[in-house]
Design a protein around this motif. Sequence first.
Motif, short mmCIF file in Angstrom:
data_model
loop_
_atom_site.label_atom_id
_atom_site.label_comp_id
_atom_site.label_asym_id
_atom_site.label_seq_id
_atom_site.Cartn_x
_atom_site.Cartn_y
_atom_site.Cartn_z
N ILE A 187 0.72 -1.04 0.11
CA ILE A 187 -0.11 -0.03 -0.27
C ILE A 187 1.18 1.30 -0.35
N VAL A 188 1.16 1.37 0.56
CA VAL A 188 2.76 2.06 0.85
C VAL A 188 3.46 1.77 -0.52
N ALA A 189 4.45 0.93 -1.25
CA ALA A 189 5.57 0.97 -1.73
C ALA A 189 5.00 1.14 -3.90
N TYR A 190 2.45 1.42 -3.80
CA TYR A 190 2.68 1.18 -4.51
C TYR A 190 1.91 2.23 -4.96
N ASN A 191 1.21 2.82 -3.62
CA ASN A 191 0.11 4.52 -3.36
C ASN A 191 0.65 5.44 -2.75
N ALA A 192 1.24 5.24 -2.11
CA ALA A 192 1.60 6.65 -1.76
C ALA A 192 2.54 7.86 -2.09
N PRO A 193 3.21 7.16 -3.43
CA PRO A 193 3.16 8.17 -3.78
C PRO A 193 3.19 8.60 -4.27
N SER A 194 1.76 8.98 -5.52
CA SER A 194 0.79 9.95 -6.40
C SER A 194 0.07 10.24 -4.64
N ILE A 195 -0.22 9.39 -3.63
CA ILE A 195 -1.69 9.61 -2.61
C ILE A 195 -0.25 11.12 -2.13
N ALA A 205 -8.69 4.40 0.64
CA ALA A 205 -8.87 5.47 0.56
C ALA A 205 -9.47 5.92 1.82
N ARG A 206 -11.01 5.63 2.22
CA ARG A 206 -11.32 5.99 3.33
C ARG A 206 -10.56 5.91 4.55
N ARG A 207 -9.90 4.92 4.50
CA ARG A 207 -9.25 4.69 5.75
C ARG A 207 -7.83 5.15 5.74
N ILE A 208 -6.81 5.64 4.78
CA ILE A 208 -5.78 6.55 4.32
C ILE A 208 -6.03 8.28 4.72
N SER A 209 -7.60 8.01 4.54
CA SER A 209 -7.51 9.46 4.51
C SER A 209 -7.95 9.77 6.25
N ASN A 210 -8.68 9.00 7.03
CA ASN A 210 -9.33 9.13 8.74
C ASN A 210 -7.13 9.13 9.08
N ILE A 211 -6.26 8.19 8.75
CA ILE A 211 -4.88 8.39 9.68
C ILE A 211 -4.24 9.56 8.92
N ALA A 212 -4.73 9.78 7.48
CA ALA A 212 -3.73 10.53 6.82
C ALA A 212 -4.31 11.99 7.74
N GLY A 213 -5.36 12.60 8.34
CA GLY A 213 -5.80 13.60 8.19
C GLY A 213 -5.72 14.72 7.48
N ARG A 214 -5.80 13.90 5.86
CA ARG A 214 -6.32 14.27 4.43
C ARG A 214 -7.04 13.89 3.84
N ALA A 251 2.03 6.21 8.77
CA ALA A 251 0.71 7.70 8.29
C ALA A 251 1.64 8.70 7.82
N ARG A 252 2.24 8.67 8.43
CA ARG A 252 3.84 10.19 8.01
C ARG A 252 3.54 9.63 6.48
N GLU A 253 3.76 9.02 6.18
CA GLU A 253 3.77 7.88 4.45
C GLU A 253 2.95 8.69 3.46
N PHE A 254 1.97 9.04 3.94
CA PHE A 254 0.69 9.29 3.38
C PHE A 254 0.99 10.94 3.38
#
Length: 295
Positions: free
Chosen positions: A146-154, A209-218, A285-288
């Motif tokens: 999830i971090v390896a493939y999705n974090a850069p564009s997020i 995406a919803r879970r990442i939004s909640n964790i990353a605060g964005r 979380a910081r990765e996103f």
Amino acid sequence: MEGELKMILITGASGSVGKAVLLEAIRKESGVRAMYRSKEEAAKAPAGCEPVLADYSDKQSLRKALDGVSSVYIVCSPIPKLVELESNMLDACKECGIRHVVLNSALGAGDFGKSFPSWHRKVEDKLKTTGISYTILRPNGFLQNIVAYNAPSIRAEGAFYAAMGDAKVSYLDVGDIAAVAVKALKGATHAGKTYELNGPEAISNAELARRISNIAGRAVNYVDIPEPAQREAMLGLGMPEWQVTALLELQQYYKQGGGAKTDGLLKSLIEREPVTLDQYLAANAREFQVQAASA
């Protein structure tokens, strides 16, 4: 063979799963050898293991690495030569009298004739003809991807893209795969078993995406795109065509429901609760977040 391990060899010791297996083996066993392809990687070997230089394409180096070894964990990068390279290792294991092999395969190897799973299936079939005691692990998607493939564009755009529709995947942590692998290296009750390893929860990319939004605060969005557009985008990033095709085929497997299973097998094997998606996202979380791009 339970409790009688003489020396374990962990291949792929610098890779994401291999490194996790190595660290788990060091925690649980006394005789651990770690296989590296380069002196630079071997120099980074953690304390508690014996580093050895060897390459799947060099059978003589494999025989040296296997000297005095009783059990082997085999993993290889998902590349077109995987079948040839891992077959070399199986040949060497047979020649050296290895007692037990744990093969890191992939979910889908049992029922999907394309992409990475089809390569792994060929190695599984060869392993079964060697006469060596074995355990086969078929893990689902890694949380780490999830971090390896999705974090850069997020980080850059607040979004990630794929042609996955509403397909669900039950992701699992490489540390949990490692816990199974090290237990399986003892053979015994794990001998002759094929374990399909699923995470504790199956989720779609929209839910991710919803879970990442909640964790990353964005705000983070999943954008479902046509497969040709994803192919073009991956090729544009410089990915080789074979890899793009294999990844898109794997997504087709997920869209057919192949990655959505959840069960209690992983929990029963590791004898604790598996790492959850929310735990993984909280720890990363910081990765996103935007500022991570310059870290």
